[in-house]
Design an enzyme around this catalytic site. Structure first.
Site, PDB file in Angstrom:
ATOM      1  N   TYR A 170      -9.767 -11.073  -6.673  1.00 25.30           N
ATOM      2  CA  TYR A 170      -8.773 -11.232  -7.734  1.00 25.30           C
ATOM      3  C   TYR A 170      -9.000 -12.493  -8.559  1.00 25.30           C
ATOM      4  CZ  TYR A 170      -6.506  -7.406  -5.379  1.00 25.30           C
ATOM      5  OH  TYR A 170      -6.251  -6.167  -4.816  1.00 25.30           O
ATOM      6  N   HIS A 205      -4.257  -9.255   3.833  1.00 19.81           N
ATOM      7  CA  HIS A 205      -5.716  -9.220   3.999  1.00 19.81           C
ATOM      8  C   HIS A 205      -6.105 -10.048   5.216  1.00 19.81           C
ATOM      9  CE1 HIS A 205      -6.531  -8.261  -0.534  1.00 19.81           C
ATOM     10  NE2 HIS A 205      -6.261  -7.191   0.172  1.00 19.81           N
ATOM     11  N   ARG A 212       0.861  -1.179   0.000  1.00 23.25           N
ATOM     12  CA  ARG A 212       0.000   0.000   0.000  1.00 23.25           C
ATOM     13  C   ARG A 212       0.900   1.232   0.000  1.00 23.25           C
ATOM     14  NH1 ARG A 212      -2.206  -3.461   4.047  1.00 23.25           N
ATOM     15  NH2 ARG A 212      -4.319  -4.195   3.546  1.00 23.25           N
ATOM     16  N   HIS A 243      -2.384   2.075  -5.783  1.00 19.01           N
ATOM     17  CA  HIS A 243      -3.194   0.886  -5.518  1.00 19.01           C
ATOM     18  C   HIS A 243      -3.396   0.049  -6.778  1.00 19.01           C
ATOM     19  CE1 HIS A 243      -4.768  -0.448  -1.734  1.00 19.01           C
ATOM     20  NE2 HIS A 243      -5.841  -0.966  -2.318  1.00 19.01           N
TER      21      HIS A 243
END
Length: 335
Positions: A298, A289, A162, A263
């Site tokens: 994804y 996550h 991030r 991102h």
């Protein structure tokens, strides 16, 4: 007949309400809301008045069942969930105020919520575009800035960081460090969402780019005052906004069609690793996550990638989509 029609029309309340007028005056004068907000409130409450009038009842007698039906009508007419949520929020505030005036005993909108908006798929770069961005060498750029920006791209795309994790990296672990780079172990240790720490491997290309950057970094660093891995021209820690700006400019220089942001590189990292490995749990750990459900988005990107590959390469793909953009004829069932 004409008299009967006129009488019927006079029984229908007008699509206005003195309570709505009083509420708009309240938010304009006492709450001092912006003129644009008051205008939106007026529009949403006019819709409420119209619906109440069509149901032949004053706004004070609207029930939760009415609100649910009107919300369903808005949704059926194609209104976006976010727009419906704004309308309901306005109505909910109006009825809360109406309750404070002693006109209703319960807020009919209190437990009514807009339909959930479809979760948009994250935007990821095609592999070729991501590699082109990472391999970009801008000969006209300042060598110091060029080295820094190349290292940032390699870490964002190569590690799936991030932007906050990238800007929080220090040269080495300190007492207050949010993260740091282990050059010997080729790992990045970062502090993610919820204060969760994780370690991700740093690839050879990223290590090479970091080596070039670290050789030049000291030219503008402030000795003893800034431990940040990535700094700006003033020698201070680079901000997230600066990373966004530099990355967007770099995407333009690389000739990419879509505006690039940090991102997007994280999404690209996840999508490309999943396409190659199909290891959903591994991607979850690399991204940090908390829930596997967050990572599963994804898999939808991966399916889109496979569908495009099928359409482009499979000899039977044209039977599925039809020739020259026309729908394919219905399949005949063999008996």
């Amino acid at each position: 007949m004409a008299t009967s029609s006129a009488a019927s029309s006079s029984d229908t309340p007008p699509a206005t309400s003195p309570w709505i007028d009083k509420y708009l005056e309240f938010v304009r004068v006492e709450r001092r809301l912006a003129a644009r907000t008051v205008e939106l409130y007026s529009t949403h409450l006019a819709t409420l008045a119209d619906q109440a009038a069509a149901a032949a009842l004053p706004v004070e007698r609207v029930s939760t069942a009415h609100v649910r039906r009107w919300m369903a009508q808005m949704h059926g007419a194609g209104r976006e969930p976010r727009g419906i949520a704004l309308v309901l929020s306005c109505w909910r505030s109006f009825y809360r105020w109406l309750g404070q005036q002693g006109q209703i005993s319960a807020n009919p909108v209190q437990d009514v919520h807009a339909p959930k908006a479809a979760r948009p798929l994250p935007k990821a770069l095609p592999v070729d575009d991501a590699v082109r961005l990472a391999d970009l060498h801008d000969a006209d750029a300042d060598p110091w800035t060029e080295a820094r920006d190349r290292a940032m791209v390699e870490l964002l795309y190569g590690c799936g960081l991030r932007v906050s994790e990238l800007t929080g990296l220090d040269l080495q672990p300190e007492k207050e460090s949010r993260g740091w780079i282990d050059l010997e172990g080729a790992e990045a240790h970062v502090l993610g969402k919820g204060g969760k720490r994780r370690s991700v491997p740093v690839g050879a290309k990223a290590m090479e780019a970091l080596g070039i950057w670290l050789a030049l970094r000291g030219e503008r660093a402030l000795p003893g005052t800034e431990a940040a891995l990535f700094i700006g021209r003033t020698g201070r820690r680079l901000s997230a906004q600066a990373v966004w700006k530099q990355l967007r400019e770099r995407g333009v220089k690389a000739g990419l069609g879509a505006p690039v942001h940090p991102h997007m590189l994280r999404h690209s990292f996840a999508s490309h690793v999943l396409q190659s490995s199909s290891d959903l749990r591994g991607v979850q750990e690399l991204l940090g996550h908390a829930s596997i459900a967050t990572t599963q988005v994804y898999t939808r990107l991966d399916f889109q990638h496979l569908a495009r590959a099928y359409d482009a390469a499979h000899p039977r793909a044209q039977l599925r989509s039809g020739e020259q953009g026309k729908p394919a004829p219905p399949a005949k069932i063999r008996k």
